[in-house]
Write an enzyme that holds these catalytic residues in place. Structure first.
Site, PDB file in Angstrom:
ATOM      1  CE  LYS A  46      -3.003  -2.401   3.264  1.00  0.00           C
ATOM      2  NZ  LYS A  46      -3.375  -2.439   4.679  1.00  0.00           N
ATOM      3  N   GLY A  47       2.112   1.101   0.382  1.00  0.00           N
ATOM      4  CA  GLY A  47       2.978   2.246   0.648  1.00  0.00           C
ATOM      5  C   GLY A  47       3.146   3.241  -0.483  1.00  0.00           C
TER       6      GLY A  47
ATOM      7  CD  GLU B 163       8.271  -0.472  -2.756  1.00  0.00           C
ATOM      8  OE1 GLU B 163       7.150   0.048  -2.578  1.00  0.00           O
ATOM      9  OE2 GLU B 163       8.546  -1.597  -2.349  1.00  0.00           O
ATOM     10  CG  ASP B 164       6.861   2.344   0.322  1.00  0.00           C
ATOM     11  OD1 ASP B 164       7.629   1.481  -0.153  1.00  0.00           O
ATOM     12  OD2 ASP B 164       6.146   2.118   1.319  1.00  0.00           O
TER      13      ASP B 164
ATOM     14  CG  ASP C   8      14.984  -1.303   4.635  1.00  0.00           C
ATOM     15  OD1 ASP C   8      16.093  -0.817   4.868  1.00  0.00           O
ATOM     16  OD2 ASP C   8      14.324  -1.895   5.505  1.00  0.00           O
TER      17      ASP C   8
ATOM     18  CE  LYS D  37      14.986   2.974   6.275  1.00  0.00           C
ATOM     19  NZ  LYS D  37      14.304   2.074   7.257  1.00  0.00           N
TER      20      LYS D  37
ATOM     21  CG  PHE E 224      10.780   2.048  11.214  1.00  0.00           C
ATOM     22  CD1 PHE E 224      11.003   0.968  10.375  1.00  0.00           C
ATOM     23  CD2 PHE E 224       9.486   2.483  11.409  1.00  0.00           C
ATOM     24  CE1 PHE E 224       9.940   0.322   9.740  1.00  0.00           C
ATOM     25  CE2 PHE E 224       8.417   1.847  10.788  1.00  0.00           C
ATOM     26  CZ  PHE E 224       8.656   0.761   9.957  1.00  0.00           C
TER      27      PHE E 224
ATOM     28  CG  ASP F 154       3.023   0.389   7.395  1.00  0.00           C
ATOM     29  OD1 ASP F 154       3.820   0.253   6.449  1.00  0.00           O
ATOM     30  OD2 ASP F 154       2.700  -0.547   8.148  1.00  0.00           O
TER      31      ASP F 154
ATOM     32  NE  ARG G  76      -0.253   1.629   4.918  1.00  0.00           N
ATOM     33  CZ  ARG G  76       0.762   0.837   4.606  1.00  0.00           C
ATOM     34  NH1 ARG G  76       1.807   1.327   3.973  1.00  0.00           N
ATOM     35  NH2 ARG G  76       0.744  -0.434   4.937  1.00  0.00           N
TER      36      ARG G  76
HETATM   37  P1  IMP Z   1      12.885  -4.197   1.513  1.00  0.00           P
HETATM   38  O1  IMP Z   1      12.437  -5.490   0.909  1.00  0.00           O
HETATM   39  O2  IMP Z   1      13.713  -4.433   2.747  1.00  0.00           O
HETATM   40  O3  IMP Z   1      13.603  -3.283   0.554  1.00  0.00           O
HETATM   41  O4  IMP Z   1      11.623  -3.478   2.086  1.00  0.00           O
HETATM   42  C1  IMP Z   1      10.787  -2.740   1.353  1.00  0.00           C
HETATM   43  C2  IMP Z   1       9.492  -2.487   2.110  1.00  0.00           C
HETATM   44  O5  IMP Z   1       9.715  -2.407   3.522  1.00  0.00           O
HETATM   45  C3  IMP Z   1       8.920  -1.145   1.722  1.00  0.00           C
HETATM   46  O6  IMP Z   1       8.051  -1.271   0.643  1.00  0.00           O
HETATM   47  C4  IMP Z   1       8.233  -0.706   2.995  1.00  0.00           C
HETATM   48  O7  IMP Z   1       6.899  -1.186   3.015  1.00  0.00           O
HETATM   49  C5  IMP Z   1       8.988  -1.373   4.122  1.00  0.00           C
HETATM   50  N1  IMP Z   1       9.933  -0.430   4.793  1.00  0.00           N
HETATM   51  C6  IMP Z   1      11.268  -0.384   4.676  1.00  0.00           C
HETATM   52  N2  IMP Z   1      11.805   0.597   5.429  1.00  0.00           N
HETATM   53  C7  IMP Z   1      10.759   1.197   6.049  1.00  0.00           C
HETATM   54  C8  IMP Z   1      10.658   2.316   6.967  1.00  0.00           C
HETATM   55  O8  IMP Z   1      11.628   2.986   7.376  1.00  0.00           O
HETATM   56  N3  IMP Z   1       9.393   2.628   7.374  1.00  0.00           N
HETATM   57  C9  IMP Z   1       8.284   1.938   6.943  1.00  0.00           C
HETATM   58  N4  IMP Z   1       8.338   0.905   6.087  1.00  0.00           N
HETATM   59  C10 IMP Z   1       9.567   0.533   5.645  1.00  0.00           C
HETATM   60 MG    MG Z   2       5.107  -1.530   5.045  1.00  0.00          MG
END
Ligand code: IMP
Ligand code: MG
Length: 185
Positions: free
Chosen positions: A43-44, A99-100, A103, A131, A152, A159, A165
């Site tokens: 949803k982000g 994408e939001d 990470d 990030k 975070f 969220d 959000r």
């Molecule tokens: P990844 O697979 O670790 O790159 O994670 C991606 C997903 O993790 C994003 O689409 C977010 O939903 C969530 N996410 C990563 N970092 C944060 C944060 O700092 N706050 C909230 N959601 C996060």
């Molecule tokens: Mg999330």
């Protein structure tokens, strides 16, 4: 009152809005004369995508996909699952993933892998936040809004346990509003 919970506002609505316009301008130039399928990750990315869309001037279809890696916690599990698929057949089409935040990069690399199997004409990525420090799996980011520190973050789509959000800026919460595991960060 949200003001009492905010530790720091990292990205203001004004900064967000000028970045969104800048990215939309680049996308408009890069896709001139082409069609596009915008793949919004729920949803982000909904919040970022809906702002971005207002400035896109190319023919496009919006579609949604939902994948989860986080569950209710704040650490990635490494396990990614597709919880809602696209409605569009993307074979032979130019696609842009929205994408939001990237990470660890695990979610994005999984998504790219499954979408490439469907033979899109092109597949690019537009992320609001990056990030960088936490990256485990690297993928090319064609458009990125802001590089953010390893904290975070919530707001503008991001969220914590599904809340926060809907605020129009990106911020961190005071320690007492996170669970003990996160408060240690
Ligand atoms: P990844 O697979 O670790 O790159 O994670 C991606 C997903 O993790 C994003 O689409 C977010 O939903 C969530 N996410 C990563 N970092 C944060 C944060 O700092 N706050 C909230 N959601 C996060
Ligand atoms: Mg999330």
């Amino acid at each position: 009152m949200i003001e009492k919970k905010i530790k720091k506002i990292l990205i203001s609505p004004r900064k967000i809005s000028s970045k969104v316009k800048e990215l939309a301008g680049r996308i408009n130039r890069d896709y001139r004369g082409k069609d596009l399928v915008l793949i919004v990750i729920l949803k982000g990315a909904l919040f970022f995508a809906s702002d971005l869309l207002k400035f896109l001037e190319i023919p496009l279809i919006v579609d949604f996909i939902s994948i989860s890696s986080y569950g209710d916690s704040t650490e990635t599990s490494g396990e990614v699952k597709l919880t809602k698929d696209l409605e569009e057949n993307i074979s032979g089409k130019n696609c842009l993933i929205v994408e939001d935040i990237i990470d660890t990069g695990l979610t994005l690399s999984y998504l790219i892998r499954i979408l490439k199997l469907r033979k899109p004409k092109s597949l690019k990525v537009c992320t609001f936040l990056n990030k960088k420090e936490r990256r485990i799996r690297d993928s090319k980011l064609d458009y990125e809004g802001f590089i953010v520190p390893n904290e975070f973050l919530v707001g503008y789509g991001l969220d914590y346990k599904e809340d926060y959000r809907h605020y129009p800026y990106v911020f961190t919460l005071k320690r007492s509003f996170y669970d003990s595991c996160l408060a240690a960060l």
